[in-house]
Design a protein around this motif. Structure first.
Motif, PDB file in Angstrom:
ATOM      1  N   ALA A 198     -14.935  -1.612  13.403  1.00  0.00           N
ATOM      2  CA  ALA A 198     -15.098  -1.748  11.783  1.00  0.00           C
ATOM      3  C   ALA A 198     -16.141  -2.761  11.541  1.00  0.00           C
ATOM      4  CB  ALA A 198     -13.881  -1.867  11.382  1.00  0.00           C
ATOM      5  N   PHE A 199     -16.222  -3.814  11.959  1.00  0.00           N
ATOM      6  CA  PHE A 199     -17.343  -4.720  11.446  1.00  0.00           C
ATOM      7  C   PHE A 199     -18.803  -4.115  11.833  1.00  0.00           C
ATOM      8  CE2 PHE A 199     -13.809  -8.153  12.427  1.00  0.00           C
ATOM      9  CZ  PHE A 199     -13.390  -8.235  11.062  1.00  0.00           C
ATOM     10  N   LYS A 200     -18.795  -3.739  12.870  1.00  0.00           N
ATOM     11  CA  LYS A 200     -20.153  -3.021  13.503  1.00  0.00           C
ATOM     12  C   LYS A 200     -20.517  -1.866  12.587  1.00  0.00           C
ATOM     13  CE  LYS A 200     -20.314  -4.418  18.389  1.00  0.00           C
ATOM     14  NZ  LYS A 200     -20.320  -4.130  19.932  1.00  0.00           N
ATOM     15  N   LYS A 201     -19.551  -1.110  12.179  1.00  0.00           N
ATOM     16  CA  LYS A 201     -19.755  -0.154  11.444  1.00  0.00           C
ATOM     17  C   LYS A 201     -20.344  -0.581   9.833  1.00  0.00           C
ATOM     18  CE  LYS A 201     -18.180   4.361   9.290  1.00  0.00           C
ATOM     19  NZ  LYS A 201     -17.274   5.194   9.433  1.00  0.00           N
ATOM     20  N   ALA A 202     -19.670  -1.567   9.352  1.00  0.00           N
ATOM     21  CA  ALA A 202     -20.282  -2.174   8.243  1.00  0.00           C
ATOM     22  C   ALA A 202     -21.621  -2.489   8.400  1.00  0.00           C
ATOM     23  CB  ALA A 202     -19.493  -3.341   7.777  1.00  0.00           C
ATOM     24  N   CYS A 203     -22.092  -3.080   9.301  1.00  0.00           N
ATOM     25  CA  CYS A 203     -23.394  -3.372   9.544  1.00  0.00           C
ATOM     26  C   CYS A 203     -24.371  -2.198   9.813  1.00  0.00           C
ATOM     27  CB  CYS A 203     -23.669  -4.546  10.637  1.00  0.00           C
ATOM     28  SG  CYS A 203     -22.891  -6.081  10.110  1.00  0.00           S
ATOM     29  N   GLU A 204     -23.943  -1.230  10.437  1.00  0.00           N
ATOM     30  CA  GLU A 204     -24.683   0.057  10.509  1.00  0.00           C
ATOM     31  C   GLU A 204     -25.044   0.685   9.233  1.00  0.00           C
ATOM     32  OE1 GLU A 204     -22.100   2.340  13.209  1.00  0.00           O
ATOM     33  OE2 GLU A 204     -22.565   1.243  14.864  1.00  0.00           O
ATOM     34  N   ILE A 205     -24.037   0.583   8.230  1.00  0.00           N
ATOM     35  CA  ILE A 205     -24.070   1.246   6.992  1.00  0.00           C
ATOM     36  C   ILE A 205     -25.252   0.556   6.401  1.00  0.00           C
ATOM     37  CG2 ILE A 205     -22.910   1.401   4.813  1.00  0.00           C
ATOM     38  CD1 ILE A 205     -20.297   1.952   6.363  1.00  0.00           C
ATOM     39  N   ASP A 206     -25.226  -0.822   6.363  1.00  0.00           N
ATOM     40  CA  ASP A 206     -26.340  -1.840   5.850  1.00  0.00           C
ATOM     41  C   ASP A 206     -26.235  -3.041   6.039  1.00  0.00           C
ATOM     42  OD1 ASP A 206     -28.057  -2.769   3.866  1.00  0.00           O
ATOM     43  OD2 ASP A 206     -27.215  -2.214   2.013  1.00  0.00           O
ATOM     44  N   ALA A 207     -27.179  -3.210   7.078  1.00  0.00           N
ATOM     45  CA  ALA A 207     -27.265  -4.416   7.648  1.00  0.00           C
ATOM     46  C   ALA A 207     -27.953  -5.584   6.741  1.00  0.00           C
ATOM     47  CB  ALA A 207     -28.433  -4.451   8.884  1.00  0.00           C
ATOM     48  N   SER A 208     -28.270  -5.220   5.681  1.00  0.00           N
ATOM     49  CA  SER A 208     -28.702  -6.445   4.548  1.00  0.00           C
ATOM     50  C   SER A 208     -27.788  -6.774   3.539  1.00  0.00           C
ATOM     51  CB  SER A 208     -30.065  -6.078   3.865  1.00  0.00           C
ATOM     52  OG  SER A 208     -29.808  -4.797   3.297  1.00  0.00           O
ATOM     53  N   PHE A 209     -26.506  -6.104   3.789  1.00  0.00           N
ATOM     54  CA  PHE A 209     -25.799  -6.119   2.646  1.00  0.00           C
ATOM     55  C   PHE A 209     -24.610  -7.130   2.887  1.00  0.00           C
ATOM     56  CE2 PHE A 209     -21.803  -4.020   0.209  1.00  0.00           C
ATOM     57  CZ  PHE A 209     -22.245  -4.699  -0.865  1.00  0.00           C
ATOM     58  N   VAL A 210     -24.109  -8.020   1.959  1.00  0.00           N
ATOM     59  CA  VAL A 210     -23.271  -9.143   2.304  1.00  0.00           C
ATOM     60  C   VAL A 210     -22.151  -8.701   2.917  1.00  0.00           C
ATOM     61  CG1 VAL A 210     -21.885  -8.753   0.083  1.00  0.00           C
ATOM     62  CG2 VAL A 210     -22.071 -11.218   1.035  1.00  0.00           C
ATOM     63  N   ALA A 211     -21.610  -7.577   2.671  1.00  0.00           N
ATOM     64  CA  ALA A 211     -20.299  -7.053   3.570  1.00  0.00           C
ATOM     65  C   ALA A 211     -20.802  -7.149   5.043  1.00  0.00           C
ATOM     66  CB  ALA A 211     -20.206  -5.717   3.378  1.00  0.00           C
ATOM     67  N   CYS A 212     -21.987  -7.022   5.531  1.00  0.00           N
ATOM     68  CA  CYS A 212     -22.305  -7.099   6.988  1.00  0.00           C
ATOM     69  C   CYS A 212     -22.150  -8.454   7.409  1.00  0.00           C
ATOM     70  CB  CYS A 212     -23.682  -6.444   7.051  1.00  0.00           C
ATOM     71  SG  CYS A 212     -24.390  -6.632   8.819  1.00  0.00           S
ATOM     72  N   GLN A 213     -22.573  -9.418   6.379  1.00  0.00           N
ATOM     73  CA  GLN A 213     -22.722 -11.069   6.689  1.00  0.00           C
ATOM     74  C   GLN A 213     -21.113 -11.431   6.775  1.00  0.00           C
ATOM     75  OE1 GLN A 213     -24.706 -12.820   3.817  1.00  0.00           O
ATOM     76  NE2 GLN A 213     -26.215 -11.326   3.409  1.00  0.00           N
ATOM     77  N   TYR A 214     -20.251 -10.976   6.205  1.00  0.00           N
ATOM     78  CA  TYR A 214     -18.949 -11.218   6.189  1.00  0.00           C
ATOM     79  C   TYR A 214     -18.297 -10.558   7.511  1.00  0.00           C
ATOM     80  CZ  TYR A 214     -17.758 -13.969   2.150  1.00  0.00           C
ATOM     81  OH  TYR A 214     -17.886 -14.885   1.326  1.00  0.00           O
ATOM     82  N   ALA A 215     -18.644  -9.573   7.955  1.00  0.00           N
ATOM     83  CA  ALA A 215     -18.530  -8.754   9.025  1.00  0.00           C
ATOM     84  C   ALA A 215     -18.879  -9.593  10.325  1.00  0.00           C
ATOM     85  CB  ALA A 215     -18.842  -7.600   9.129  1.00  0.00           C
ATOM     86  N   LYS A 216     -20.120  -9.965  10.423  1.00  0.00           N
ATOM     87  CA  LYS A 216     -20.742 -11.057  11.401  1.00  0.00           C
ATOM     88  C   LYS A 216     -19.804 -12.110  11.617  1.00  0.00           C
ATOM     89  CE  LYS A 216     -25.323  -9.069  11.374  1.00  0.00           C
ATOM     90  NZ  LYS A 216     -26.631  -9.374  11.296  1.00  0.00           N
ATOM     91  N   SER A 217     -19.447 -12.843  10.447  1.00  0.00           N
ATOM     92  CA  SER A 217     -18.651 -14.100  10.431  1.00  0.00           C
ATOM     93  C   SER A 217     -17.299 -13.731  11.205  1.00  0.00           C
ATOM     94  CB  SER A 217     -18.508 -14.522   9.005  1.00  0.00           C
ATOM     95  OG  SER A 217     -19.865 -14.975   8.568  1.00  0.00           O
ATOM     96  N   TYR A 218     -16.862 -12.606  10.886  1.00  0.00           N
ATOM     97  CA  TYR A 218     -15.612 -12.308  11.343  1.00  0.00           C
ATOM     98  C   TYR A 218     -15.442 -12.185  12.945  1.00  0.00           C
ATOM     99  CZ  TYR A 218     -11.431 -11.946   8.156  1.00  0.00           C
ATOM    100  OH  TYR A 218     -10.376 -12.458   7.530  1.00  0.00           O
ATOM    101  N   MET A 219     -16.534 -11.492  13.357  1.00  0.00           N
ATOM    102  CA  MET A 219     -16.823 -11.238  14.728  1.00  0.00           C
ATOM    103  C   MET A 219     -17.197 -12.515  15.490  1.00  0.00           C
ATOM    104  SD  MET A 219     -18.790  -7.424  15.126  1.00  0.00           S
ATOM    105  CE  MET A 219     -20.049  -7.767  13.951  1.00  0.00           C
ATOM    106  N   GLU A 220     -17.723 -13.383  14.782  1.00  0.00           N
ATOM    107  CA  GLU A 220     -18.321 -14.619  15.655  1.00  0.00           C
ATOM    108  C   GLU A 220     -17.077 -15.550  15.492  1.00  0.00           C
ATOM    109  OE1 GLU A 220     -21.435 -16.059  13.060  1.00  0.00           O
ATOM    110  OE2 GLU A 220     -22.821 -14.726  13.825  1.00  0.00           O
TER     111      GLU A 220
END
Length: 223
Positions: A198-220
């Motif tokens: 799900a986190f990866k999909k958030a970044c696939e949708i828009d890698a520059s969006f803040v939602a992706c930044q939070y998704a990456k933080s969760y994965m890390e």
């Protein structure tokens, strides 16, 4: 509140504010707010949809497939909020509903936030996946339907299903919230592999969006 619930609530607060309008000068006339709120009140659907899980109202008011919807964005809605609201209600325009909700959210006081939630529910019903996400985020902040008050298990299941739906419809914030729910076991059994997807999909949708930044933080963080 469990640690996972606290984290999701924190993200929910970001979801509720991350799409705020950019610009140096506000364009909303505060004198319009009372008229805008009366316009929302006189319509029956926003409050009715507020009292339901977003998954139960999704796409209940979608326009006919052959209808060409006028484009709407936050700036246009902020400049003429009443026209935007009427386009939402009378034209079943999902973007107009969503942006009306944001205008109330950004320019109204704390006592008017339930009206914004009702308009996010209206947006969800007209086919805005982001509207569903933001209504789910509002529920995470305690703005619950009456039927779910005092029932944390049912409320968590509703928000989980809401984020699952909005993610499947391509909303980046929905995917981040969905992943967080999976990772923390909020409304569903913990599933870190599914959360990562799900986190990866958030970044696939828009890698520059803040939602992706939070998704990456969760994965890390892995928790």
């Amino acid at each position: 509140m469990t640690r996972g619930a606290a984290i999701l609530a924190a993200i929910a607060a970001v979801v509720a504010t991350a799409t705020a309008a950019l610009g140096d000068e506000p364009t909303f006339d505060p004198r319009v707010m009372s008229k805008l709120l009366r316009e929302v009140d006189r319509r029956g659907t926003p409050n009715a949809y507020f009292q339901q899980c977003p998954t139960d109202v999704w796409r209940k008011l979608v326009p006919r497939s052959n209808v060409v919807l006028p484009e709407m964005n936050y700036d246009r809605c902020e400049r003429d909020a009443l026209a935007c609201a009427r386009l939402c209600f009378d034209g079943h325009n999902p973007e107009a509903c969503f942006e009306t909700a944001r205008v109330i959210q950004d320019n109204g006081g704390e006592d008017q936030q339930l009206k914004a939630e009702a308009m996010f529910a209206q947006a969800c019903a007209t086919g805005s996946a982001a509207g569903c996400t933001n209504r789910g985020a509002g529920m995470r902040l305690g703005r619950l339907p009456d039927s779910l008050r005092g029932n944390e298990k049912a409320a968590n299941h509703c928000t989980y299903e809401t984020f699952k739906l909005s993610c499947s419809e391509g909303d980046a914030w929905g995917c981040t919230m969905y992943g967080a729910a999976l990772q923390n076991g909020e409304g569903v059994a913990k599933d870190k592999d599914a959360a990562t997807m799900a986190f990866k999909k958030a970044c696939e949708i828009d890698a520059s969006f803040v939602a992706c930044q939070y998704a990456k933080s969760y994965m890390e963080s892995g928790h």
